[in-house]
Design a protein around this motif. Sequence first.
Motif, PDB file in Angstrom:
ATOM      1  N   ALA A 171    -127.238 -40.357  55.235  1.00  0.00           N
ATOM      2  CA  ALA A 171    -128.620 -39.880  55.225  1.00  0.00           C
ATOM      3  C   ALA A 171    -128.949 -39.098  56.491  1.00  0.00           C
ATOM      4  O   ALA A 171    -129.646 -38.087  56.452  1.00  0.00           O
ATOM      5  CB  ALA A 171    -129.567 -41.054  55.050  1.00  0.00           C
ATOM      6  N   GLY A 172    -128.429 -39.585  57.628  1.00  0.00           N
ATOM      7  CA  GLY A 172    -128.819 -38.968  58.885  1.00  0.00           C
ATOM      8  C   GLY A 172    -128.011 -37.732  59.220  1.00  0.00           C
ATOM      9  O   GLY A 172    -128.311 -37.007  60.164  1.00  0.00           O
ATOM     10  N   VAL A 173    -126.935 -37.484  58.440  1.00  0.00           N
ATOM     11  CA  VAL A 173    -126.051 -36.375  58.774  1.00  0.00           C
ATOM     12  C   VAL A 173    -126.507 -35.119  58.026  1.00  0.00           C
ATOM     13  O   VAL A 173    -126.564 -35.117  56.806  1.00  0.00           O
ATOM     14  CB  VAL A 173    -124.596 -36.719  58.394  1.00  0.00           C
ATOM     15  N   GLU A 203    -114.217 -26.252  58.258  1.00  0.00           N
ATOM     16  CA  GLU A 203    -115.290 -25.984  57.288  1.00  0.00           C
ATOM     17  C   GLU A 203    -116.517 -26.806  57.645  1.00  0.00           C
ATOM     18  O   GLU A 203    -116.421 -27.825  58.345  1.00  0.00           O
ATOM     19  CB  GLU A 203    -114.826 -26.283  55.858  1.00  0.00           C
ATOM     20  N   VAL A 204    -117.657 -26.357  57.146  1.00  0.00           N
ATOM     21  CA  VAL A 204    -118.916 -27.044  57.400  1.00  0.00           C
ATOM     22  C   VAL A 204    -119.444 -27.559  56.064  1.00  0.00           C
ATOM     23  O   VAL A 204    -119.574 -26.780  55.115  1.00  0.00           O
ATOM     24  CB  VAL A 204    -119.942 -26.082  58.032  1.00  0.00           C
ATOM     25  N   VAL A 205    -119.684 -28.856  55.978  1.00  0.00           N
ATOM     26  CA  VAL A 205    -120.193 -29.392  54.701  1.00  0.00           C
ATOM     27  C   VAL A 205    -121.463 -30.181  54.937  1.00  0.00           C
ATOM     28  O   VAL A 205    -121.698 -30.711  56.037  1.00  0.00           O
ATOM     29  CB  VAL A 205    -119.144 -30.299  54.010  1.00  0.00           C
ATOM     30  N   SER A 206    -122.295 -30.275  53.882  1.00  0.00           N
ATOM     31  CA  SER A 206    -123.558 -31.003  53.992  1.00  0.00           C
ATOM     32  C   SER A 206    -123.325 -32.493  53.762  1.00  0.00           C
ATOM     33  O   SER A 206    -122.283 -32.906  53.253  1.00  0.00           O
ATOM     34  CB  SER A 206    -124.536 -30.479  52.942  1.00  0.00           C
ATOM     35  N   GLY A 207    -124.335 -33.292  54.129  1.00  0.00           N
ATOM     36  CA  GLY A 207    -124.271 -34.740  53.898  1.00  0.00           C
ATOM     37  C   GLY A 207    -124.132 -35.049  52.416  1.00  0.00           C
ATOM     38  O   GLY A 207    -123.370 -35.933  52.012  1.00  0.00           O
ATOM     39  N   PHE A 241    -123.568 -44.591  49.925  1.00  0.00           N
ATOM     40  CA  PHE A 241    -123.151 -43.401  50.653  1.00  0.00           C
ATOM     41  C   PHE A 241    -124.342 -42.526  51.024  1.00  0.00           C
ATOM     42  O   PHE A 241    -124.364 -41.918  52.090  1.00  0.00           O
ATOM     43  CB  PHE A 241    -122.128 -42.591  49.840  1.00  0.00           C
ATOM     44  N   SER A 242    -125.320 -42.448  50.118  1.00  0.00           N
ATOM     45  CA  SER A 242    -126.504 -41.669  50.437  1.00  0.00           C
ATOM     46  C   SER A 242    -127.142 -42.224  51.692  1.00  0.00           C
ATOM     47  O   SER A 242    -127.593 -41.494  52.564  1.00  0.00           O
ATOM     48  CB  SER A 242    -127.505 -41.717  49.283  1.00  0.00           C
ATOM     49  N   ASP A 243    -127.170 -43.543  51.785  1.00  0.00           N
ATOM     50  CA  ASP A 243    -127.745 -44.220  52.938  1.00  0.00           C
ATOM     51  C   ASP A 243    -126.919 -43.901  54.183  1.00  0.00           C
ATOM     52  O   ASP A 243    -127.441 -43.552  55.238  1.00  0.00           O
ATOM     53  CB  ASP A 243    -127.748 -45.728  52.653  1.00  0.00           C
TER      54      ASP A 243
END
Lengths: 250, 837
Positions: free
Chosen positions: B53-55, B240-244, B48-50
């Motif tokens: 990653a770009g988001v 809502e706004v969430v981080s990668g 999932f990190s991969d």
Amino acid sequence: MTLTEDRIATAVAARMRDGVKTYGEGDTEVRALDGVSIDFEKGRFTAIMGPSGSGKSTLLHTLAGLDSLESGSTFIGEVDLTTLKDRPLTEIRRSKIGFVFQSFNLIPTLTAEENILLPLSIAGRAADPDWFATVVSTLDLDDRLSHRPSELSGGQQQRVAAARALVTKPEIVFADEPSGNLDTKSGAQLLDFMRRAVREFGQTIVMVTHDPVSASYADRVVFLEDGSVVGQMDNPTTESVIDYMKKLGA
Amino acid sequence: MLRASIKGLLAHKMRLAMTALSVVLGVAFVAGSFVFTDTIDATFNSLFSDVYAGVDATIRPDTDNPGTGEPSIEEGLLADILAVEGVDAAAGSVAGYAQIIDSEGVPIGGQGPPTLGFSWVDLPAVNSLRIAPENGRSPQAPNEVVIDVATSEANALSVGDLIDVQTENGLGEYEIVGLANFGTEDNLAGATLTVFTLDEAQRVFGLEGQFSSIDVIADPGVDQTDLLASLNSAVPSNLEVVSGEQQTQEALDDINEGLGFLGAALLAFAGVAVFVGAFVIQNTFRITVAQRTRELALLRAIGATGRQVTLSVLFEALVVGVFASALGVLAGVGVAGLIKAGMNSVGFGLPEGPLTLEPRTIIVSMLVGVVVTSVAAVLPALKAARIPPVAAMSAPAARVGRRPLRTRAIVGTIVTALGAGLMALGLIVENGSSLAMVGIGAVGVFLGMATLAPLVAVPFSRMISLPFRGITGDLARGNTARQPRRTASTASALMVGVALVAFVSIFAASVKASVTDTLDGAFPADLAFASTNFSVGVSPLALDAVSDLEEVEVVSAVRTGLVTIDDVEMNVVGVEPGTVGAVYNAEPSIPIEDLGSGLLVQSGILEANSWTVGDQIAIDYPSGEIVDTTIVGTYEDQTFANLMISDVTFLAHVGDDISIGFADLAAGVSLDEGVEAVDQALAEFPYIDVNTKSDQVAEAEAAVDQLVALFSGLLGLALVIAVLGIANTLALSIVERTSEIGLLRAVGMHRRQVRKMIRREAVITAVFGAVLGLVIGTTIGFGVISSLEGNGLQKFAIPAGQLVIWLVVAALAGVLAAVGPARKASRLDVLKAISYE
């Protein structure tokens, strides 16, 4: 010649021819049996005596099919034990041989009666009730039959073992220091009974002992030393056995 | 003293190995469950990190904001987002349910992992899907799709093939133009992926002019917190706004929720294995202490204190524990690998990656193994200290012990009663700790029964050995009865395993019987149809198609959902009052046609909440509305507990997904004809399965059977450990009885008879344990099922056949356990055995 051989053959319950058995190798080699040839006549009580390491126990064990010879042969009746595999050998032990050991003679979970009948139970045979009654009463065990070994005295335990050895009417009974763990009185009682079994029932008994008093109950004493038969004596008494042993020692 | 212990250990390598093995198995499962969950965590984390990653940020509907319904993202928002300061690029996408149908008309996947549909995102940095050059291209036209590599491989689909895809807007035919990887993986945890063009995706998911989410890439050097803040001020409050990173974490949490049960189940089995192993360890140490009486007494005679003797025994346990636990950790890695491979082979696409062995796993597993081994050895060690020095002089004759058993009877009864009480309490009260109470109670029952077992060992061995005639039978009986404690303790390990499988069998049989009973009584309908896909219900269109058939008399839809009352979640069922009576007999207290806008409450629930008919209840619906509703009556059937409302109310406040449709056939139409007609009418809805009543029974039974098979397989481990225990006890007791066996051989017992005797001993012990286990398992089963009577388990069924099979399995396990010891006993050198002390 054939006549003589036949006569001897029928009169011999067990015999060994040129029996050799060694323990250890090289420097530590011990010749437990060094070419022993010996006969045990039917209906006689023979004691085997000798100092520790003389080979008397080995002689008994090989005669009884519990141990094997390196060369030579042993016979029970006319059966050569040295040629037998485990299964027929077990059958022989079960039907033709009785045992009385110095210790560990009884199965603790079985009653005295069950212990006496053990060889027959193993063979799946029933006891001859008259013979069973005779053996039990001769050994004075009538009121001990339902007891377990832990509830019997040492002397009673050995008498149960003796009864077990006799109940199958074996061709020969081997006893290894049967009175070794008993007090004097119990020991005398047991040996007296063994002598009666020979006299009254015609039983053949071979007993290993190092005690001259025990040996005096026998009809014949065979002396062993360093794996060889070094002497014999008929109708021994305690004194004559002691004298003989002194002579051997000297 | 230490040296004596070490020498003693080395002198008995076999004993050490057998004891160690039972520890190894238990610890292996403990370690295995940790390694497995850690591995899942680590591999999915990297995946999932991969992928994310770009988001840098994602805009999505705020689902935690209740009372606003499902908010949507208008397409126009994308332009606003791109205008936000610090935003480099952004792309919107839609997601929904998409079921691939194979050329035979059979749905692919969907029974477990989800069937996902997406739009293709033309912004590679935020697109988690990658198409390798040799795997085609992205979808460009409305009739083109991309599917995931794993699904294509598993179903022999390739670029250029035509497939049908079922969405909520119906069935469509598409050409596969590309095969995509999810990150570096062929697949996402077994899900099937179908990717459309954005326009087509919006159409099939019913989201024209909308996005499901918008992914954002920041300008280089923009601080993430600043970006999130400025985005937040640019979007409506219902988004809502969430981080990668947060998305990665959420995805991980989802996976853990899905697979977490496996880790928990593994730990439970590990617990059983360790518990059973403890019995074996305790027994082994007890026997070896008894056998070493003379040796230990000699140590005492030459001046060792009782404390030193105890410590020497404990030291031996410690060494066994450390040695076996270390092996167990290694075996645990293997166990985890096997489980992972097994799950992948049945279609869970777990990501590639090495097995993860955390220091925590090693520490916990070692600790469990060492502590359990040491604790199990405590009683034998204390007993060793009580050996008097004089025992060194006396003959170690095999004793026929009959020690007073009254204390044992009292302690055993108390412990059993406490355990049973705790279990009962755990079953009655319903809170977070009830499962733990049942578990601890069960351990208490097992320990108590193990304490009581020696009291019945003698009569039981008599009874069990009745078929064993002859001297070998007598001797085997005598041997098992001579040390009731040893026999009982050996049997106890098997008791635990058999009790658990018996319980599972009984529970399963009762569930089956209850299901059949319910279906027979409560569902007069001829046919039922439900979706085979967990993520979508039966389409109302499908229901209409069926009700149009002339073969069908009545069709009725049942919808299920969740509502909240006084902060407690409750199941609610929406029925069609006019038709439901013909297909489902809920035993209502008023005619169901009179339901109106009222509420029916299942009678048990009514009682539990101290409500009465006529009360007004505030129902908090998923739509966010809170509606005061009058209880107009009750109903008895528990299939659809806890509340019943009309379809009108349900549609207005809960949703329109149909869970199950029922159909009753017209008079004169045979079942086969009816099924065929309905099947045809539903041809457009391949994910809907039509069932007759016997199909439903069979289906429910198959599901239960699968569960039983799984449990039995894992509990088989407990049996393996128990067999090791029996073998160990036998081997040790043969050493003890060497001269006895020698005597038996001397007076004419054949080798075969010796083997038979030992085998019978093992069978008596094993059957003894199994019978105790069956009794305990049945009793616990009865208790548990009685307590669940209010939850739809109205039938208590004993699967006699299965229980007999377990008994036979136990007897065979005994035979198996006896193989080694019997061979050893029969090969004893008669002469040596006679003169053995």
